[in-house]
Scaffold this motif. Structure first.
Motif, PDB file in Angstrom:
ATOM      1  N   ASN C 140      53.347  37.952  41.051  1.00 21.75           N
ATOM      2  CA  ASN C 140      52.307  38.045  40.018  1.00 21.75           C
ATOM      3  C   ASN C 140      50.935  37.718  40.609  1.00 21.75           C
ATOM      4  O   ASN C 140      49.941  37.662  39.888  1.00 21.75           O
ATOM      5  CB  ASN C 140      52.620  37.139  38.826  1.00 21.75           C
ATOM      6  CG  ASN C 140      52.313  35.673  39.099  1.00 21.75           C
ATOM      7  OD1 ASN C 140      52.273  35.236  40.239  1.00 21.75           O
ATOM      8  ND2 ASN C 140      52.129  34.911  38.033  1.00 21.75           N
ATOM      9  N   ASN C 141      50.899  37.531  41.930  1.00 20.25           N
ATOM     10  CA  ASN C 141      49.638  37.211  42.603  1.00 20.25           C
ATOM     11  C   ASN C 141      49.725  37.802  44.012  1.00 20.25           C
ATOM     12  O   ASN C 141      50.606  37.438  44.798  1.00 20.25           O
ATOM     13  CB  ASN C 141      49.481  35.684  42.680  1.00 20.25           C
ATOM     14  CG  ASN C 141      48.249  35.252  43.443  1.00 20.25           C
ATOM     15  OD1 ASN C 141      47.608  36.035  44.160  1.00 20.25           O
ATOM     16  ND2 ASN C 141      47.908  33.981  43.328  1.00 20.25           N
ATOM     17  N   ILE C 142      48.809  38.717  44.327  1.00 17.94           N
ATOM     18  CA  ILE C 142      48.935  39.461  45.581  1.00 17.94           C
ATOM     19  C   ILE C 142      48.856  38.569  46.816  1.00 17.94           C
ATOM     20  O   ILE C 142      49.388  38.912  47.882  1.00 17.94           O
ATOM     21  CB  ILE C 142      47.893  40.609  45.650  1.00 17.94           C
ATOM     22  CG1 ILE C 142      48.321  41.629  46.709  1.00 17.94           C
ATOM     23  CG2 ILE C 142      46.495  40.046  45.894  1.00 17.94           C
ATOM     24  CD1 ILE C 142      47.698  42.970  46.547  1.00 17.94           C
TER      25      ILE C 142
ATOM     26  N   THR D  66      52.522  43.822  42.897  1.00 21.18           N
ATOM     27  CA  THR D  66      52.214  42.842  41.866  1.00 21.18           C
ATOM     28  C   THR D  66      52.770  43.395  40.557  1.00 21.18           C
ATOM     29  O   THR D  66      52.959  44.603  40.418  1.00 21.18           O
ATOM     30  CB  THR D  66      50.694  42.618  41.716  1.00 21.18           C
ATOM     31  OG1 THR D  66      50.080  43.882  41.461  1.00 21.18           O
ATOM     32  CG2 THR D  66      50.107  42.000  42.978  1.00 21.18           C
TER      33      THR D  66
END
Lengths: 256, 256, 256, 256
Positions: C140-142, D66
């Motif tokens: 959920n976070n690159i 993502t």
């Protein structure tokens, strides 16, 4: 009706340390047959009616063409000085959340009446028609095992393998939150037909629990009728395998 | 829209001891056909619209391409000095709890208008196409049986065997909580097609209830069209059995 | 029980910057196998039990015939100075809204304990039995990609094509609202069987995340049993194609 | 997450008499294709994100691995001095009540922004692959018919026969309660495949509504790709009828 409704038919119900039996429709209708027989033979007095948006939108039609909205009911009786409550009725629940809400409600009532022991009654599906007398048990308190074995309840390792689904299992689980001892008694049954013989097996365990001998005549009559139906089913199966189609048979209504 | 919404089209509806007829979509659309015919012939005036998140997310499209959000409606009319309310519409309920909530709401409105008698109208599925004039009854008060037999309603022992599922049964059950006398009138019908003939049978009972004679022309026309469709279906069945495939037929839209 | 209930078994749980692992039943039961292995090997202490009307109305039956109401549980452990929370259990959710409500509840608890990183564990179904060591990732976070690649996680473009359905995906999405970094680690698996080998692949990634080496003996044993089952399935398939029917086999219980 | 959540990405959105276009996934994904094309070509700025327990428990995975929790979104743009809002996204609703609740929420937002006209966009399933340019209309206000015919919208008597099911119909119905004029524009499409050509047909109507000419290049490219897929499907059908099985084809992913 947005919420489950409880109708109290009697205001002042005083019970002393009652035992509760629960027999809602399920596998083989075994539990249902047992409690209906108990209510009849122990002259149960209806004290509570439970209606719910979690039951199907359905009325049953009596012989006199009057209707009855589907519900569950609680009866009170006393035998040998032992107060007994019986939860019987038409339906478990039409939705998942309904199961939990109704189960909790039944236990609210059990707590209110001071119930110390609950037996949920059901069928253990074997897939086979040959009748087996056994009654399998599961408990929410290990201290109950020895006592129940004394009543003739069988405890098999790893059975039921997939647990118990429905009210007779859920109520045991919810009893943990209320410190009420509970056991599920499951009569061995095929799972394909309404099974009065399996109900008789459970009834004999209840005889020992209550130290009485409940007349079995009604169940015995139904058991004999069911034996004829099972014979017909066996014959039908053979006919299908040999290619002869059976006659249309009204008795097939006994199949759940 | 989180809750069912009631739109009142007329503020000051005063009715004297009205009878209510309920005809929501169901078996053979029989009840629906009856109430639509009543609204037309008795010049019913729409007084209430009911929208609900329990109805499907759907609009119907009128001939002029305007849309109508699916709903149920209540009409008021008066015949021979007798005030009448008619509940008609598009849908029973998409969820189990919705059935109970909507049924209770209809009875809140019935009580508000002082309704003393409710007739729910539906079809009794026989599985057979050969038309039978009969209208079967079920009641929530045994005192209604004799009166309804006088109107030509038939009461059969043990029928309907599995009770009545849906609004026409549930409303009867919920009436018990409101002390409103209620009866379900079920026209015999195959269960496979929209059945105007069965609607006519119920209409004749209503004629006797209201002591009037409602013109049957519209229903008669539809009944004649349906007879042609039934003939086609019978022919198609024979063709299938003999191996000749039938032509594509628009009339098959009459099948529910 | 109208709402999900959280039972806290320990009042004063103080954790320092814990990492959370989530392994609920899913594809190949891969995530479930991993967390059960972690709880066993890292000596996890149960701190929370979660019961819910969104779980099925079911009790599981233990070897000693006592029952357990289906639930999910949170365990706490510490390895190499790193506090760890593990969410394990019996069920994701029986309803759509239940998924969201339970997911949010798990994250309320995660926030309460100061969790800064969540790994949801599951299986990536390939449809093929030949084992592949790979563990696929989604984040959920690159900024997590590079770090996870360092742990041996594989990132494939356009995979999984249809996204991730269920708790292991939803929890990642809900983490966005809480500013908690989260990643889903999916072991490649057929999707047809319980897969301990795939669980081993994920365990080796966790070894690198935690910079430890967790004993794999239990999983290794189960993996060997599963290899025999896979061989049997392959043989059964060939037999079906050639027309010889296989014997009834208890091992087929390993199929989900 | 117990309730639908609205995330406002921009606090001070002032719009003057905006028109709203709604294109959620549906038949042929036609509406979705149109609004995605509009957002791209009119440089829509995302102003609102909507998350809901009525959407599936699912995250989509982007090319960079993502994730994105499934949601719907509202974009704002301006063309030729006309403010426009566009509702686009991943899902209509997983439950019946969810449809009504979300639809009402979208209209709360529409009212808040002073929307005076809403066009819901979708596909009209014909069952046939041969492309037809037509765009069928339905309205919630008869005064809209003439104006829309001027834009090239076709109004057919008795079409759609079964009404419009889903968000594009429901929103029109709910608009009645808000006094917002609304129309549903449905591009003719087979119903079997994602249909960019049908999206182009709707886009040309929108060109006339807004009195502009939106570049069609993206949609044209996708339409050409789809023509190849349709050819393959036709060939596959012929092969099936003649007994030759087709090769496995990745393009078949274009089928919905």
């Amino acid at each position: 009706m947005k919420e489950t409704e409880i109708i109290r038919l009697k205001d002042d119900v005083q019970l002393n340390n009652p035992i509760m039996f629960v027999g809602l429709p399920g596998v083989g209708h075994v539990g249902k047959l047992v409690v209906e027989h108990l209510i009849e033979n122990l002259e149960g007095e209806k004290v509570i009616e439970i209606y719910s948006p979690y039951f199907p939108p359905q009325v049953l039609v009596n012989n006199d063409n009057t209707i009855k909205l589907v519900n569950n009911e609680i009866y009170a009786c006393n035998i040998n000085g032992q107060d007994i409550l019986i939860l019987a009725g038409d339906h478990q629940s039409s939705t998942n959340e309904g199961h939990y809400e109704l189960g909790s409600l039944y236990l609210d009532l059990a707590e209110e009446f001071g119930v110390s022991r609950i037996y949920t009654l059901g069928g253990f599906p074997t897939g086979e028609f040959n009748h087996n007398e056994g009654v399998i048990g599961a408990v929410n308190n290990i201290n109950l095992v020895e006592e129940l074995e004394g009543y003739g309840v069988e405890f098999r390792e790893n059975e039921p393998g997939n647990g118990i689904v429905g009210a007779s299992g859920l109520i045991l689980g919810l009893c943990d939150f209320r410190n009420i001892d509970a056991a599920c008694l499951m009569g061995l049954t095929s799972g394909y037909i309404v099974d009065p013989k399996s109900a008789q097996s459970i009834l004999r365990v209840i005889d020992r629990i209550l130290d009485i001998e409940i007349d079995e005549e009604e169940l015995e009559k139904r058991a004999k009728e069911m034996e004829k139906v099972v014979e017909k089913i066996k014959t039908m199966k053979e006919q299908q395998e040999t290619g002869n189609l059976p006659q249309k048979d009204e008795d097939i209504n006994y199949i759940i």
